[in-house]
Design a protein around this motif. Structure first.
Motif, short mmCIF file in Angstrom:
data_model
loop_
_atom_site.label_atom_id
_atom_site.label_comp_id
_atom_site.label_asym_id
_atom_site.label_seq_id
_atom_site.Cartn_x
_atom_site.Cartn_y
_atom_site.Cartn_z
N TRP A 6 -70.56 5.54 -85.85
CA TRP A 6 -69.25 4.91 -85.92
C TRP A 6 -69.38 3.48 -85.41
CZ3 TRP A 6 -70.65 8.53 -82.38
CH2 TRP A 6 -70.58 8.20 -81.04
N THR A 7 -68.33 2.72 -85.58
CA THR A 7 -68.32 1.32 -85.16
C THR A 7 -67.60 1.17 -83.83
OG1 THR A 7 -68.34 0.58 -87.45
CG2 THR A 7 -67.62 -1.02 -85.81
N GLY A 8 -68.21 0.43 -82.94
CA GLY A 8 -67.59 0.05 -81.69
C GLY A 8 -67.34 -1.45 -81.71
N GLU A 9 -66.48 -1.90 -80.81
CA GLU A 9 -66.21 -3.34 -80.72
C GLU A 9 -66.06 -3.73 -79.26
OE1 GLU A 9 -63.38 -6.78 -82.65
OE2 GLU A 9 -62.93 -4.69 -83.07
N ILE A 10 -66.71 -4.83 -78.87
CA ILE A 10 -66.62 -5.32 -77.51
C ILE A 10 -66.12 -6.76 -77.53
CG2 ILE A 10 -69.06 -5.99 -77.46
CD1 ILE A 10 -68.97 -5.23 -74.43
N ILE B 173 -63.77 -2.63 -74.56
CA ILE B 173 -64.55 -1.92 -75.57
C ILE B 173 -63.62 -0.94 -76.28
CG2 ILE B 173 -66.38 -0.21 -75.94
CD1 ILE B 173 -67.94 -1.49 -73.66
N ASN B 174 -63.72 -0.88 -77.59
CA ASN B 174 -62.96 0.05 -78.41
C ASN B 174 -63.91 0.81 -79.32
OD1 ASN B 174 -59.95 -0.47 -78.02
ND2 ASN B 174 -60.77 -2.53 -78.25
N GLY B 175 -63.67 2.10 -79.47
CA GLY B 175 -64.47 2.91 -80.38
C GLY B 175 -63.82 4.25 -80.61
N ARG B 176 -63.76 4.65 -81.86
CA ARG B 176 -63.19 5.95 -82.24
C ARG B 176 -61.80 6.18 -81.65
NH1 ARG B 176 -67.40 10.69 -83.02
NH2 ARG B 176 -65.44 11.75 -82.72
N GLY B 177 -61.01 5.12 -81.59
CA GLY B 177 -59.63 5.24 -81.13
C GLY B 177 -59.45 5.23 -79.62
N THR B 178 -60.51 4.97 -78.86
CA THR B 178 -60.41 4.96 -77.40
C THR B 178 -60.69 3.56 -76.89
OG1 THR B 178 -61.18 7.25 -77.36
CG2 THR B 178 -61.20 6.06 -75.28
#
Length: 107
Positions: A16-20, A34-39
């Motif tokens: 999956w894709t994460g974003e920082i 940090i965001n990833g998989r809706g968290t």
């Protein structure tokens, strides 16, 4: 900065894709989202006399870390405090920090 997270569980592999996003930082410390998989994770991390640390106040998580680039060790450490998928998202995001910070953060 977007990055790819990889969860390996035996022969199973999930990505999956994460974003920082770096909010601010200085020599030896940073604050990021940090965001990833809706968290969403609000990260405070840095270096202290004996190593590195991580604090995620919005998840009541805090621990010691290896070098920020050591995804596997950090993932194992963090996964004892939160879900494995979240630990992968955070540990992989931490590894992206030096590139994002332009080398100003020495870990």
């Amino acid at each position: 900065m977007k990055y790819t997270c990889i969860l390996r569980d035996g022969s199973r592999r999930e990505t999956w894709t994460g974003e920082i996003t770096l909010l601010r930082g200085g020599p030896g410390w940073y604050e990021a989202e940090i965001n990833g998989r809706g968290t969403y994770f609000h990260i405070l991390a840095g270096r202290h006399k004996y190593g590195n640390y991580l604090c995620i106040p919005n998840h009541d998580v805090g621990c010691e870390l290896s070098d920020f680039s050591d995804i596997l060790w950090n993932e194992q450490r963090i996964s004892g405090l939160m879900r494995k998928v979240d630990a992968v998202t955070v540990a992989t995001g931490l590894a992206c920090l030096q590139a994002l910070a332009g080398g100003c953060l020495k870990s």
